[in-house]
Design a protein around this motif. Structure first.
Motif, PDB file in Angstrom:
ATOM      1  N   LEU A   1       0.836  -1.197   0.000  1.00  0.00           N
ATOM      2  CA  LEU A   1       0.000   0.000   0.000  1.00  0.00           C
ATOM      3  C   LEU A   1       0.876   1.253   0.000  1.00  0.00           C
ATOM      4  O   LEU A   1       2.019   1.222   0.454  1.00  0.00           O
ATOM      5  CB  LEU A   1      -0.908   0.033   1.229  1.00  0.00           C
ATOM      6  CG  LEU A   1      -1.726  -1.219   1.557  1.00  0.00           C
ATOM      7  CD1 LEU A   1      -2.576  -0.958   2.795  1.00  0.00           C
ATOM      8  CD2 LEU A   1      -2.601  -1.617   0.385  1.00  0.00           C
ATOM      9  N   GLU A   2       0.312   2.333  -0.493  1.00  0.00           N
ATOM     10  CA  GLU A   2       0.949   3.645  -0.377  1.00  0.00           C
ATOM     11  C   GLU A   2      -0.099   4.629   0.137  1.00  0.00           C
ATOM     12  O   GLU A   2      -0.937   5.128  -0.615  1.00  0.00           O
ATOM     13  CB  GLU A   2       1.521   4.119  -1.712  1.00  0.00           C
ATOM     14  CG  GLU A   2       2.295   5.426  -1.563  1.00  0.00           C
ATOM     15  CD  GLU A   2       2.975   5.867  -2.849  1.00  0.00           C
ATOM     16  OE1 GLU A   2       3.800   6.793  -2.798  1.00  0.00           O
ATOM     17  OE2 GLU A   2       2.675   5.284  -3.909  1.00  0.00           O
ATOM     18  N   CYS A   3      -0.049   4.860   1.436  1.00  0.00           N
ATOM     19  CA  CYS A   3      -1.031   5.755   2.068  1.00  0.00           C
ATOM     20  C   CYS A   3      -0.487   6.175   3.425  1.00  0.00           C
ATOM     21  O   CYS A   3       0.677   5.917   3.752  1.00  0.00           O
ATOM     22  CB  CYS A   3      -2.394   5.066   2.189  1.00  0.00           C
ATOM     23  SG  CYS A   3      -2.390   3.617   3.272  1.00  0.00           S
ATOM     24  N   ASN A   4      -1.320   6.801   4.211  1.00  0.00           N
ATOM     25  CA  ASN A   4      -0.945   7.257   5.544  1.00  0.00           C
ATOM     26  C   ASN A   4      -0.903   6.050   6.478  1.00  0.00           C
ATOM     27  O   ASN A   4      -1.916   5.611   7.010  1.00  0.00           O
ATOM     28  CB  ASN A   4      -1.963   8.299   6.020  1.00  0.00           C
ATOM     29  CG  ASN A   4      -1.577   8.929   7.348  1.00  0.00           C
ATOM     30  OD1 ASN A   4      -0.931   8.329   8.186  1.00  0.00           O
ATOM     31  ND2 ASN A   4      -2.011  10.170   7.542  1.00  0.00           N
ATOM     32  N   LYS A   5       0.287   5.515   6.687  1.00  0.00           N
ATOM     33  CA  LYS A   5       0.448   4.295   7.482  1.00  0.00           C
ATOM     34  C   LYS A   5       0.025   4.498   8.932  1.00  0.00           C
ATOM     35  O   LYS A   5      -0.636   3.636   9.523  1.00  0.00           O
ATOM     36  CB  LYS A   5       1.906   3.833   7.421  1.00  0.00           C
ATOM     37  CG  LYS A   5       2.184   2.547   8.185  1.00  0.00           C
ATOM     38  CD  LYS A   5       3.646   2.145   8.079  1.00  0.00           C
ATOM     39  CE  LYS A   5       3.944   0.876   8.864  1.00  0.00           C
ATOM     40  NZ  LYS A   5       5.376   0.498   8.783  1.00  0.00           N
ATOM     41  N   SER A   6       0.388   5.625   9.511  1.00  0.00           N
ATOM     42  CA  SER A   6       0.072   5.884  10.924  1.00  0.00           C
ATOM     43  C   SER A   6      -1.435   5.926  11.158  1.00  0.00           C
ATOM     44  O   SER A   6      -1.944   5.353  12.136  1.00  0.00           O
ATOM     45  CB  SER A   6       0.698   7.205  11.369  1.00  0.00           C
ATOM     46  OG  SER A   6       2.096   7.160  11.245  1.00  0.00           O
ATOM     47  N   ALA A   7      -2.158   6.610  10.259  1.00  0.00           N
ATOM     48  CA  ALA A   7      -3.608   6.701  10.406  1.00  0.00           C
ATOM     49  C   ALA A   7      -4.265   5.337  10.209  1.00  0.00           C
ATOM     50  O   ALA A   7      -5.171   4.950  10.962  1.00  0.00           O
ATOM     51  CB  ALA A   7      -4.174   7.712   9.412  1.00  0.00           C
ATOM     52  N   LEU A   8      -3.812   4.586   9.199  1.00  0.00           N
ATOM     53  CA  LEU A   8      -4.382   3.255   8.945  1.00  0.00           C
ATOM     54  C   LEU A   8      -4.110   2.328  10.129  1.00  0.00           C
ATOM     55  O   LEU A   8      -4.971   1.509  10.496  1.00  0.00           O
ATOM     56  CB  LEU A   8      -3.797   2.669   7.663  1.00  0.00           C
ATOM     57  CG  LEU A   8      -4.405   1.339   7.209  1.00  0.00           C
ATOM     58  CD1 LEU A   8      -5.895   1.490   6.915  1.00  0.00           C
ATOM     59  CD2 LEU A   8      -3.671   0.805   5.979  1.00  0.00           C
ATOM     60  N   LYS A   9      -2.943   2.464  10.720  1.00  0.00           N
ATOM     61  CA  LYS A   9      -2.605   1.643  11.890  1.00  0.00           C
ATOM     62  C   LYS A   9      -3.574   1.919  13.039  1.00  0.00           C
ATOM     63  O   LYS A   9      -4.053   0.989  13.703  1.00  0.00           O
ATOM     64  CB  LYS A   9      -1.164   1.939  12.322  1.00  0.00           C
ATOM     65  CG  LYS A   9      -0.667   1.072  13.470  1.00  0.00           C
ATOM     66  CD  LYS A   9       0.797   1.372  13.753  1.00  0.00           C
ATOM     67  CE  LYS A   9       1.332   0.487  14.865  1.00  0.00           C
ATOM     68  NZ  LYS A   9       2.769   0.738  15.127  1.00  0.00           N
ATOM     69  N   GLN A  10      -3.884   3.197  13.267  1.00  0.00           N
ATOM     70  CA  GLN A  10      -4.816   3.556  14.333  1.00  0.00           C
ATOM     71  C   GLN A  10      -6.216   3.021  14.034  1.00  0.00           C
ATOM     72  O   GLN A  10      -6.915   2.543  14.935  1.00  0.00           O
ATOM     73  CB  GLN A  10      -4.873   5.072  14.499  1.00  0.00           C
ATOM     74  CG  GLN A  10      -5.715   5.556  15.671  1.00  0.00           C
ATOM     75  CD  GLN A  10      -5.134   5.128  17.007  1.00  0.00           C
ATOM     76  OE1 GLN A  10      -3.957   5.355  17.283  1.00  0.00           O
ATOM     77  NE2 GLN A  10      -5.940   4.491  17.824  1.00  0.00           N
ATOM     78  N   ILE A  11      -6.620   3.071  12.769  1.00  0.00           N
ATOM     79  CA  ILE A  11      -7.944   2.559  12.377  1.00  0.00           C
ATOM     80  C   ILE A  11      -8.040   1.069  12.661  1.00  0.00           C
ATOM     81  O   ILE A  11      -8.982   0.594  13.309  1.00  0.00           O
ATOM     82  CB  ILE A  11      -8.198   2.847  10.880  1.00  0.00           C
ATOM     83  CG1 ILE A  11      -8.358   4.353  10.648  1.00  0.00           C
ATOM     84  CG2 ILE A  11      -9.446   2.101  10.388  1.00  0.00           C
ATOM     85  CD1 ILE A  11      -8.299   4.764   9.192  1.00  0.00           C
ATOM     86  N   PHE A  12      -7.064   0.300  12.165  1.00  0.00           N
ATOM     87  CA  PHE A  12      -7.085  -1.155  12.386  1.00  0.00           C
ATOM     88  C   PHE A  12      -6.924  -1.498  13.863  1.00  0.00           C
ATOM     89  O   PHE A  12      -7.531  -2.456  14.353  1.00  0.00           O
ATOM     90  CB  PHE A  12      -5.984  -1.831  11.564  1.00  0.00           C
ATOM     91  CG  PHE A  12      -6.403  -2.206  10.178  1.00  0.00           C
ATOM     92  CD1 PHE A  12      -7.456  -3.095   9.962  1.00  0.00           C
ATOM     93  CD2 PHE A  12      -5.754  -1.674   9.072  1.00  0.00           C
ATOM     94  CE1 PHE A  12      -7.839  -3.448   8.684  1.00  0.00           C
ATOM     95  CE2 PHE A  12      -6.140  -2.016   7.789  1.00  0.00           C
ATOM     96  CZ  PHE A  12      -7.185  -2.909   7.590  1.00  0.00           C
TER      97      PHE A  12
END
Length: 403
Positions: free
Chosen positions: A286-297
């Motif tokens: 993936l290429e996206c905001n890793k930190s935000a996606l981590k918080q979501i998951f």
């Protein structure tokens, strides 16, 4: 030349004019289109949207007229607003005692003038929509009616502009209050974390020191203190996560493997043997905001574990994508969400279940933070659930679009 008098309601009229916050503003296409159309329909060289201020006439829009304002003493429109019920039409200003010595008549700029007063909702004449020509002229009835209609549209635009500016002011006030609340929550949360940690540590030390003298009931009290402190600590962390999600959403996109991120989260959550998490087989990059996606998951998987009443917890994580979005799905075999809670599950401080797997009550912050993050990343989130069977969270994140 006759200097125009003042309307009997001049003070109130000026107050109404200034309340629009439109004087000395930049040109706007919506108004310029009206003056262009007015000049075309009336076949005149000049068309103006004028506003008559205390000592000047200022032009919000000027078609073929380079001056931004003139002195009120030289204003044709200042005469027009004295009788706001009737358009002022001067077929030849050279023959009118009010205007024959006016500087703009003498230099040949204004020979023909037709002005329709701009009347606001309270009846105040703010200025005019006027058309001007350098030679004598008359308007047909159709042209005059068209000019009146355009003048009405100008007033509507004034009111819309005023409403938009009022909304902007309200939004700015709310934004400042929200920032103050964020700062307050952030400070209070940080300040509470240390005392809570001290309570937990102290209760453990006391329990250890008095171990030989504690009866069952007293031991349970110590455990209650400790558990309540952990609950409060979780609440504080969730508040911090929620208010720091705005800055989290600003992180730059980066390349990473999805399953590597999910394994990090599983380690943080200390997954036990009674829980199985199935990652996507393809392990996409993936290429996206890793930190935000981590918080979501982290929040979604954590909820799938906490709100699960089965002997063995099962969580499936799925992924697909197209040219514009990444799509994710988190499916669990947990308690499910009651139908009457589905529509409010993402509201702040709203919980779907009474207690979690350990008997603790949720605080209703996590899913609100998830929704906030997903939407800040250009996506959407929805939930489907069958009570006692499963819950499915579907969400999307917009891809980085190459320029």
């Amino acid at each position: 030349m006759i200097i125009p008098g003042l309307p009997i309601n001049e003070d109130f009229r000026i107050e109404a004019l200034h309340s629009l916050d439109i004087l000395d503003t930049e040109p706007e296409n919506e108004f310029d289109e009206i003056t262009t159309l007015a000049a075309y329909l009336c076949d005149t060289e000049i068309a103006l949207i004028s506003l008559v201020d205390s000592d000047r006439e200022w032009f919000k829009s000027a078609h073929n007229f380079s001056t931004k304002e003139i002195h009120r003493d030289h204003s044709f429109c200042a005469h027009s607003i004295l009788q706001p019920e009737t358009p002022l039409i001067i077929t030849d200003a050279r023959k009118d005692s009010r205007f024959k010595d006016n500087p703009y008549t003498l230099d040949g700029t204004i020979i023909f003038y037709a002005g329709v007063p701009l009347i606001d909702k309270n009846g105040f004449a703010l200025g005019t929509l006027c058309v001007i020509d350098s030679k004598p002229k008359e308007l047909t009835n159709k042209q005059l009616e068209a000019l009146k209609s355009l003048a009405h549209q100008v007033v509507i635009l004034f009111e819309l502009n005023k409403k938009n500016k009022d909304l902007e002011k309200i939004e700015n006030k709310l934004r400042k209050r929200n920032e103050s609340l964020k700062d307050f929550a952030r400070v209070i949360s940080h300040d509470l974390k240390m005392p809570l940690a001290n309570v937990i540590t102290t209760s453990d030390l006391l329990k250890l020191k008095l171990a030989n003298d504690l009866d069952q009931e007293t031991s349970e009290y110590f455990e209650y203190i400790k558990q309540s402190s952990f609950t409060m600590s979780d609440y504080i962390n969730d508040v911090l996560d929620h208010y720091e999600s705005d800055s989290l959403a600003q992180h730059k996109p980066e390349l990473f493997k999805l399953n590597h991120l999910l394994k990090e989260i599983a380690e943080l959550l200390s997954i036990k043997p009674d829980c199985t998490i199935n990652f996507p087989e393809s392990n996409p990059t993936l290429e996206c905001n890793k930190s935000a996606l981590k918080q979501i998951f982290f929040n979604l998987i954590g909820n799938s574990i906490k709100y699960n009443d089965k002997d063995h917890i099962l969580i499936d994580i799925k992924h697909c994508e197209d040219k514009m979005f990444y799509y994710f799905k988190v499916v669990d075999n947990g308690m499910g969400i009651p139908n009457d809670k589905i529509n409010t599950i993402f509201d702040l401080f709203t919980t779907a279940n009474g207690t979690d797997r350990s008997g603790n009550k949720g605080n209703g912050i996590g899913l609100s933070t998830v929704k906030k993050l997903v939407e800040s990343l250009g996506g959407r989130i929805k939930v489907q659930s069958t009570l006692g069977v499963q819950t499915i969270f579907d969400f999307s994140i917009k891809k980085k679009i190459e320029s």
